[in-house]
Each structure stands twice: as structure tokens, then as C-alpha cells.
Design an enzyme around this catalytic site. Structure first.
Site, mmCIF file in Angstrom:
data_model
loop_
_atom_site.group_PDB
_atom_site.id
_atom_site.type_symbol
_atom_site.label_atom_id
_atom_site.label_comp_id
_atom_site.label_asym_id
_atom_site.label_seq_id
_atom_site.Cartn_x
_atom_site.Cartn_y
_atom_site.Cartn_z
ATOM 1 C CB SER A 1 -0.871 0.049 1.263
ATOM 2 O OG SER A 1 -1.737 -1.043 1.319
ATOM 3 C CG HIS B 1 -2.955 -2.302 -3.518
ATOM 4 N ND1 HIS B 1 -1.936 -3.193 -3.320
ATOM 5 C CD2 HIS B 1 -3.299 -1.851 -2.296
ATOM 6 C CE1 HIS B 1 -1.693 -3.287 -2.019
ATOM 7 N NE2 HIS B 1 -2.508 -2.485 -1.383
ATOM 8 C CG HIS C 1 -4.970 -7.222 0.043
ATOM 9 N ND1 HIS C 1 -4.986 -6.379 -1.042
ATOM 10 C CD2 HIS C 1 -3.950 -6.806 0.830
ATOM 11 C CE1 HIS C 1 -4.007 -5.492 -0.902
ATOM 12 N NE2 HIS C 1 -3.367 -5.729 0.225
ATOM 13 C CE1 TYR D 1 -8.764 -5.752 1.321
ATOM 14 C CE2 TYR D 1 -7.016 -6.452 2.797
ATOM 15 C CZ TYR D 1 -7.493 -5.589 1.830
ATOM 16 O OH TYR D 1 -6.700 -4.567 1.370
ATOM 17 C CD GLU D 2 -8.290 -7.113 -3.161
ATOM 18 O OE1 GLU D 2 -8.670 -6.521 -4.176
ATOM 19 O OE2 GLU D 2 -7.106 -7.412 -2.959
ATOM 20 C CB ALA E 1 1.049 -0.523 4.794
ATOM 21 C CG MET F 1 -5.228 -6.500 6.916
ATOM 22 S SD MET F 1 -6.530 -5.361 6.435
ATOM 23 C CE MET F 1 -6.777 -4.450 7.972
ATOM 24 C CB SER F 2 -0.629 -8.122 2.468
ATOM 25 O OG SER F 2 0.461 -7.392 2.986
ATOM 26 C CG ASN G 1 -1.496 1.996 11.641
ATOM 27 O OD1 ASN G 1 -1.236 1.553 10.519
ATOM 28 N ND2 ASN G 1 -2.063 1.274 12.585
ATOM 29 C CG HIS H 1 -6.960 2.432 2.961
ATOM 30 N ND1 HIS H 1 -6.010 1.440 3.153
ATOM 31 C CD2 HIS H 1 -7.012 2.643 1.633
ATOM 32 C CE1 HIS H 1 -5.515 1.085 1.977
ATOM 33 N NE2 HIS H 1 -6.102 1.800 1.036
HETATM 34 N N1 HPA Z 1 -3.701 -3.434 11.159
HETATM 35 C C1 HPA Z 1 -3.770 -4.275 10.120
HETATM 36 N N2 HPA Z 1 -3.256 -3.986 8.942
HETATM 37 C C2 HPA Z 1 -2.643 -2.803 8.787
HETATM 38 C C3 HPA Z 1 -2.549 -1.878 9.832
HETATM 39 C C4 HPA Z 1 -3.114 -2.210 11.082
HETATM 40 O O1 HPA Z 1 -3.070 -1.446 12.050
HETATM 41 N N3 HPA Z 1 -1.889 -0.784 9.341
HETATM 42 C C5 HPA Z 1 -1.570 -1.070 8.043
HETATM 43 N N4 HPA Z 1 -2.043 -2.277 7.705
#
Ligand code: HPA
Length: 282
Positions: free
Chosen positions: A31, A62, A84, A86-87, A114, A215-216, A239, A253
Site C-alpha cells: 500500500s 494498489h 488480498h 479480504y477481497e 504497510a 493483512m498481506s 500507524n 486507510h
Molecule cells: N492493522 C492491520 N493492517 C494494517 C494496519 C493495522 O493497524 N496498518 C496497516 N495495515
């Protein structure tokens, strides 16, 4: 529907028809990190939707392109935009690009993503070398190797010790030192997403020894190891993902993408140094 050899072969054949590049290094850009591919010379840029069977990424940030060319003296196959779990795809389809890389002869994979920082010593903007991972969906059965095994692609029960190549990790730390760049190291926990984690879930991940969450990456890495590739993983900590955040803070996001962009110049410099070094070392 699980992924089969026929699907992989069709995509690999289509790419071989448009380019003579025979890549050795695979690069997956997470990302906000698409611009890392801008430095690839003599690039063939192939939109993923023109490649037969490619599971398209639908996530903002993406790009959905395959870029083939040379970077820092190495022939590369870069994915701008990954798929991903989740898609909604079957987990076996998520690492489609890695299987195509395998077919084209890639033997080393660098994955970026990320991630949220769980380790209290981390700060947004940090880069983390992945030392190990926790495959939460995989432990519960959603493993990308689920289904019939094709022994020509790899073993039924692949080993998952030293998944993240110790030599490449050392090389990353040396390159970061030369660039005077702060580089963390830790355990990446893969979660299914797309909802971010609750405070209780973050406590669970922290207790399990995770330093970052995302998530990847893990489905691609498991398949890359099944394929016998050397793997390096780099997380951009966008973050903090802590169970006790400053009251009123939320993750969104856009924030993740913006922090990803902020890290791009440093991550680009680091990646180029690592790629140049590993090309000499191997
Ligand atoms: N959690 C899950 N996936 C993420 C996060 C998060 O805080 N930040 C970037 N991708």
C-alpha cells in the site's frame, strides 16, 4: 475454485509473449509503495487485467500492474498492487503473482507491506525487517497451500524455519547502516482483515509475540518458500496498533497510504542498496 497449474501457465505464457526479460528477483509493492517501481529501467508495464486469470486487486492505492525490467543491476518482476485475502478470493489465488514469478525463474523475493506497529519501541514511519511471521488464518486452515499438492511446484509439507533468509536480513541491516537509516526487526502477524483489530485482538497479538500486524504478505511468502525462493520482507509501520491508544484516535486507510508515501524515499534507497548487494552476493 483452487488455483491450478493451467492458470499459472496461461499467465506466465502471456507475459513471456510480451517481454524477453527473464527476471531473477521478485518484488511485491505494498500500500502506498507503488512508486518504488518507477526506478525500473526498460520496463514492460503490463496491466494485471490483461493477463489471463489474474485476480485483480480492488483496493485504492494498489495500481494493479506487473512491471518487468532492470533495477540496481538485477532483472526484476515487480507487482504494483497485490491481491488480498479480504477481497474475497480463495486463499490459494492470493499469491498468484508469486506462482507466475516461479514459472518465469524468479529465485529471490522481496515483499513490502504497510503494517500497524504493536511493539512499543516502534514509531509510525519506521521500517521493519520481518524476522518471522504468525499466519493466523493459516493456523486455522486458510493456508495458500491448501488443496492437492503439485510436487513440481514444491513439497507437500514445506519447512517454515528461517522463512526470512538470515543472509538477506543481515544484508538489509548493513545497507540501512550505510544509509544511516533506522531499521527495526520483528515478527509480522497476518490477519484476514479488512476490519482493523479490536483492542482485545491487539492484546492477543502482542501476547503472542507479534511486533507488527497486517493483512498481506504471508500467503505470498508461504508460496515463495514452497517454491524454494529466498525471501526478504520489509514492513512500513504506518500507524501504531496498540490496545491502549490515545483516546479518540482511529486508524483509517488514508492515513496508512499517507504514511506509506512518507517512507517511500527511505524504503526506495534501502531496497536499491539491498538489491545491488544481493546481486553481487549471489
Ligand atoms: N492493522 C492491520 N493492517 C494494517 C494496519 C493495522 O493497524 N496498518 C496497516 N495495515
Amino acid at each position: 475454485m483452487t488455483l491450478t497449474r493451467a492458470h499459472i501457465d496461461a499467465a506466465a505464457d502471456a507475459l513471456q509473449a510480451v517481454t524477453a526479460v527473464r527476471p531473477r528477483l521478485g518484488l511485491i509493492l505494498g500500500s502506498g509503495l507503488n512508486s518504488l517501481a518507477d526506478g525500473i529501467e526498460a520496463a514492460h508495464v503490463v496491466p494485471q487485467e490483461t493477463i489471463p486469470g489474474w485476480p485483480r486487486s480492488t483496493v485504492p492505492g494498489h495500481a494493479g500492474r506487473v512491471v518487468l525490467g532492470r533495477l540496481a543491476g538485477e532483472t526484476v518482476f515487480a507487482l504494483q498492487g497485490r491481491t488480498h485475502y479480504y477481497e474475497g478470493y480463495d486463499i490459494t489465488w492470493v499469491p498468484f503473482g508469486v506462482r507466475v514469478m516461479q514459472r518465469l525463474g524468479v529465485d529471490t523475493l522481496i515483499v513490502t507491506n504497510a503494517a500497524g506497529g504493536i511493539n512499543a519501541d516502534f514509531r509510525p514511519g519506521d521500517i521493519m525487517v520481518i524476522r518471522d511471521h504468525i499466519n493466523l488464518p493459516g493456523l486455522a486452515g486458510a493456508n495458500p497451500l491448501r488443496g492437492e499438492n503439485d510436487p513440481e511446484l514444491g513439497p507437500r509439507f514445506p519447512d517454515m524455519i528461517d522463512v526470512y533468509d538470515p543472509d538477506l536480513r543481515r544484508l538489509a541491516h548493513r545497507a540501512a547502516g550505510n544509509l544511516n537509516l533506522r531499521l527495526q526487526e520483528g515478527v509480522y502477524a497476518f490477519v484476514g482483515g479488512p476490519s482493523y483489530e479490536t483492542p482485545a485482538e491487539l492484546r492477543l497479538l502482542r501476547a503472542a509475540g507479534a511486533d507488527a500486524v497486517g493483512m498481506s504478505t504471508v500467503p505470498e511468502v508461504v508460496v515463495a518458500r514452497h517454491a524454494g525462493m529466498r525471501v526478504l520482507g520489509l514492513s512500513s509501520i504506518t500507524n501504531m496498533a496498540v490496545p491502549d491508544p490515545v483516546p479518540g484516535t482511529h486508524i483509517d486507510h488514508e492515513e496508512v497510504l499517507a504514511a506509506g508515501r512518507d517512507v517511500v524515499p527511505r524504503l526506495t534507497a534501502l531496497l536499491q542498496a539491498i538489491i545491488a548487494d544481493q546481486a553481487h552476493a549471489s
